[in-house]
Enzyme design. Sequence first.
Site, PDB file in Angstrom:
ATOM      1  N   ASP A  52       0.863  -1.187   0.000  1.00 38.31           N
ATOM      2  CA  ASP A  52       0.000   0.000   0.000  1.00 38.31           C
ATOM      3  C   ASP A  52       0.898   1.234   0.000  1.00 38.31           C
ATOM      4  OD1 ASP A  52      -1.724   2.113   0.550  1.00 38.31           O
ATOM      5  OD2 ASP A  52      -2.899   1.006   2.038  1.00 38.31           O
ATOM      6  N   HIS A  53       0.903   1.970  -1.104  1.00 36.41           N
ATOM      7  CA  HIS A  53       1.834   3.091  -1.241  1.00 36.41           C
ATOM      8  C   HIS A  53       1.482   4.270  -0.328  1.00 36.41           C
ATOM      9  CE1 HIS A  53       5.200   4.988  -2.828  1.00 36.41           C
ATOM     10  NE2 HIS A  53       4.950   4.984  -4.131  1.00 36.41           N
TER      11      HIS A  53
END
Length: 638
Positions: free
Chosen positions: A610-611
Amino acid sequence: MSEIIRVPDIGGDGEVIELLVKTGDLIEVEQGLVVLESAKASMEVPSPKAGVVKSVSVKLGDKLKEGDAIIELEPAAGAAAAPAEAAAVPAAPTQAVDEAEAPSPGASATPAPAAASQEVRVPDIGSAGKARVIEVLVKAGDQVQAEQSLIVLESDKASMEIPSPASGVVESVAIQLNAEVGTGDLILTLRTTGAQAQPTAPAAAAAASPAPAPLAPAAAGPQEVKVPDIGSAGKARVIEVLVKAGDQVQAEQSLIVLESDKASMEIPSPAAGVVESVAVQLNAEVGTGDQILTLRVAGAAPSGPRARGSPGQAAAAPGAAPAPAPVGAPSRNGAKVHAGPAVRQLAREFGVELAAINSTGPRGRILKEDVQAYVKAMMQKAKEAPAAGAASGAGIPPIPPVDFAKYGEIEEVPMTRLMQIGATNLHRSWLNVPHVTQFESADITELEAFRVAQKAVAEKAGVKLTVLPLLLKACAYLLKELPDFNSSLAPSGQALIRKKYVHIGFAVDTPDGLLVPVIRNVDQKSLLQLAAEAAELAEKARSKKLGADAMQGACFTISSLGHIGGTAFTPIVNAPEVAILGVSKASMQPVWDGKAFQPRLMLPLSLSYDHRVINGAAAARFTKRLGDLLADIRAILL
């Protein structure tokens, strides 16, 4: 002994538009039995006693008058009759206002001559002054009977039908839908057929009615606004407070909304001014004479007497609080919503706006069944929402349907429940999580040699040692070393929730779909313990014996396709986790050692993350460290 409950004095007859009880119901004193609607008002008829309904004598659409039987009641032991006046006036506030505002054709004009053209005008519509035409019920050429309704008017206080004063033929209609009309305005021209005409001219009403006394001017300064006479209801609950201290209000602007067991009513301001303080609170019980607020009014010139029959004349400035007006919830087009107190109470219990409900009752009245149907439809809509969201992508244009049968033979195979849930969850994660995937290859030549060397030890312990327990142990070590990977994004999106435990899920392919059992406290277990637990959970998943609690609470997930093949893939993060490790099939690759190429067993790794939580550098460090640990598992012991 049973008792027949009859219609009290309602000043005429009324149509049954709602049945509020049925045979076998246990009812209380003052509980509504039926809702009647006459030409001038709608009212609930309450029960004078408590008891059990033995039979219902009426049905929807029946016309009832005073003395007609409504139900047969078996009174409860010791039940006392309700006060007679309560039974005699089933809905005092609503009826009183509607009757006050409704025209009384028999008291406002001179008789029309027989067999002649007659102008039919708007009768005295009281303090409303102006009203909007919401229905035109006749057209030129129509044959009408005496007392037949011609138009329907609606003011801010009541809706009313205007009846024909005589039988005849409509020559012309002078008003249009949605027009604003007042007392004395021409409705239509009627050619009477020789019947005795009923009076219509408003001037006669003005002559017959004494002019009201002049009202005192509103004195400048603070004025206490109190609850006016709310009739036999006695007490009412404040269900809305429409103003606050400091608000500028106009004369006749609504201040609060009250509700009794029989009616809802708005209490208007008697004068224009500024609200100094509000003395009532939401849900408070108030009665006649209780203070609502203090109003600072500006000095106003005294208003002279107003002839009620004169059209176009401005309303007199009120000197005292006027009678409360029935509340109609505004619909989307600004019209009023028509519903009885019982229906309004039901709508409030469900938290439903009446304006959103389609009515099926007479003259647009909302019934209990309408509320129930609306709630049922909304619940069904909410139930279908997740599936609709999954299909359409929450606002993303859906893929248009295709008729595949026109290209050849097809077969439609239903998805299992597990597959449907998995599809919804994966789609939700894909839409909500900004995915990035980091790729790496780990040299597991020595690790594989160690695993093979420990086969005998594992078999002696009754387990099979695969690469998975080694991956679990290495990932658990890194989740503690790099805690952002062992976290979740807070619902606010402004903080990370770091977990002090290490639970890791691993994907299991089953005939019914993908399952992800979770091994808890991976960091505290040995390789053989992890091997045994992983095998047990995988078997339960394939035999459909895995409980829901065994698939919850993971901090991180491993999805291994090594036993099938492939060189890399991009796994979807299992939100609210922030990362997932994809493992592909290991293969012998030539690796340059600085002097020559050496054959090494390389394991492809794919880390999706998850950036929002993990940046690219952190992901690269994770996969690099994981490769180092797998190359020499002894580093975990340090």
